[in-house]
Design a protein around this motif. Sequence first.
Motif, short mmCIF file in Angstrom:
data_model
loop_
_atom_site.label_atom_id
_atom_site.label_comp_id
_atom_site.label_asym_id
_atom_site.label_seq_id
_atom_site.Cartn_x
_atom_site.Cartn_y
_atom_site.Cartn_z
N ASN A 1 0.85 -1.19 0.00
CA ASN A 1 0.00 0.00 0.00
C ASN A 1 0.89 1.24 0.00
O ASN A 1 1.67 1.45 0.92
CB ASN A 1 -0.91 0.03 1.23
CG ASN A 1 -2.01 -1.00 1.15
OD1 ASN A 1 -2.44 -1.35 0.08
ND2 ASN A 1 -2.45 -1.49 2.29
N ASN A 2 0.77 2.04 -1.04
CA ASN A 2 1.51 3.31 -1.14
C ASN A 2 0.53 4.46 -1.00
O ASN A 2 -0.56 4.43 -1.58
CB ASN A 2 2.22 3.43 -2.49
CG ASN A 2 3.50 2.65 -2.52
OD1 ASN A 2 3.96 2.16 -1.50
ND2 ASN A 2 4.09 2.54 -3.69
N GLU A 3 0.94 5.49 -0.25
CA GLU A 3 0.08 6.65 -0.11
C GLU A 3 0.52 7.70 -1.13
O GLU A 3 1.68 8.06 -1.20
CB GLU A 3 0.17 7.22 1.30
CG GLU A 3 -0.81 8.35 1.53
CD GLU A 3 -0.81 8.84 2.96
OE1 GLU A 3 -1.11 10.02 3.16
OE2 GLU A 3 -0.50 8.05 3.86
N ASP A 4 -0.45 8.14 -1.91
CA ASP A 4 -0.19 9.19 -2.89
C ASP A 4 -0.13 10.52 -2.14
O ASP A 4 -1.09 10.93 -1.50
CB ASP A 4 -1.29 9.21 -3.94
CG ASP A 4 -0.98 10.12 -5.11
OD1 ASP A 4 0.10 10.76 -5.09
OD2 ASP A 4 -1.80 10.20 -6.03
N GLU A 5 1.03 11.21 -2.21
CA GLU A 5 1.22 12.46 -1.45
C GLU A 5 0.34 13.59 -1.97
O GLU A 5 -0.08 14.45 -1.21
CB GLU A 5 2.68 12.87 -1.51
CG GLU A 5 3.59 11.87 -0.80
CD GLU A 5 5.06 12.21 -0.97
OE1 GLU A 5 5.37 13.26 -1.56
OE2 GLU A 5 5.89 11.40 -0.50
N LYS A 6 0.03 13.58 -3.25
CA LYS A 6 -0.78 14.66 -3.82
C LYS A 6 -2.24 14.56 -3.40
O LYS A 6 -2.86 15.56 -3.06
CB LYS A 6 -0.68 14.64 -5.35
CG LYS A 6 0.71 14.92 -5.87
CD LYS A 6 0.75 14.83 -7.37
CE LYS A 6 2.18 15.02 -7.87
NZ LYS A 6 2.28 14.82 -9.32
N THR A 7 -2.80 13.36 -3.45
CA THR A 7 -4.23 13.20 -3.17
C THR A 7 -4.51 12.58 -1.80
O THR A 7 -5.66 12.48 -1.40
CB THR A 7 -4.89 12.31 -4.24
OG1 THR A 7 -4.26 11.02 -4.22
CG2 THR A 7 -4.77 12.93 -5.61
N SER A 8 -3.48 12.17 -1.07
CA SER A 8 -3.60 11.54 0.25
C SER A 8 -4.48 10.29 0.22
O SER A 8 -5.21 10.02 1.17
CB SER A 8 -4.13 12.53 1.28
OG SER A 8 -3.24 13.60 1.43
N THR A 9 -4.43 9.55 -0.87
CA THR A 9 -5.17 8.30 -0.95
C THR A 9 -4.19 7.14 -1.04
O THR A 9 -3.07 7.30 -1.54
CB THR A 9 -6.09 8.26 -2.19
OG1 THR A 9 -5.29 8.44 -3.36
CG2 THR A 9 -7.15 9.34 -2.14
N GLU A 10 -4.62 5.99 -0.51
CA GLU A 10 -3.77 4.81 -0.59
C GLU A 10 -4.02 4.08 -1.90
O GLU A 10 -5.14 3.99 -2.36
CB GLU A 10 -4.04 3.88 0.59
CG GLU A 10 -3.42 4.37 1.86
CD GLU A 10 -3.32 3.27 2.90
OE1 GLU A 10 -3.67 2.13 2.61
OE2 GLU A 10 -2.88 3.59 4.01
N LYS A 11 -2.93 3.59 -2.47
CA LYS A 11 -3.00 2.90 -3.74
C LYS A 11 -2.21 1.60 -3.62
O LYS A 11 -1.10 1.60 -3.07
CB LYS A 11 -2.40 3.81 -4.81
CG LYS A 11 -2.42 3.29 -6.20
CD LYS A 11 -1.93 4.38 -7.13
CE LYS A 11 -1.29 3.79 -8.35
NZ LYS A 11 -0.72 4.79 -9.21
#
Length: 81
Positions: free
Chosen positions: A31-41
């Motif tokens: 699980n990586n957190e997208d820093e721009k949108t603060s969503t986990e991917k």
Amino acid sequence: MWLGIINGKAWGYLVRKGEKGLSILIPIIKNNEDEKTSTEKKVIYGFKKGTVFDISQVEATSEAVALPSIDISIKETEPWV
């Protein structure tokens, strides 16, 4: 139907002694957190080797759960042309 050792034990099935399994590649998901949108991917970052066994190679214990059946019949479809 194929069954891995870990799931097989959890569902109450044991592989018979001397049976040979099929080696497969299992994706490792992180699980990586997208820093721009603060969503986990979820991202596949590698693979590991796993072994699966055909259902005919395992024996059910007294605590075995019924395995789901899969309909693999081929349905007739309309021609493409």
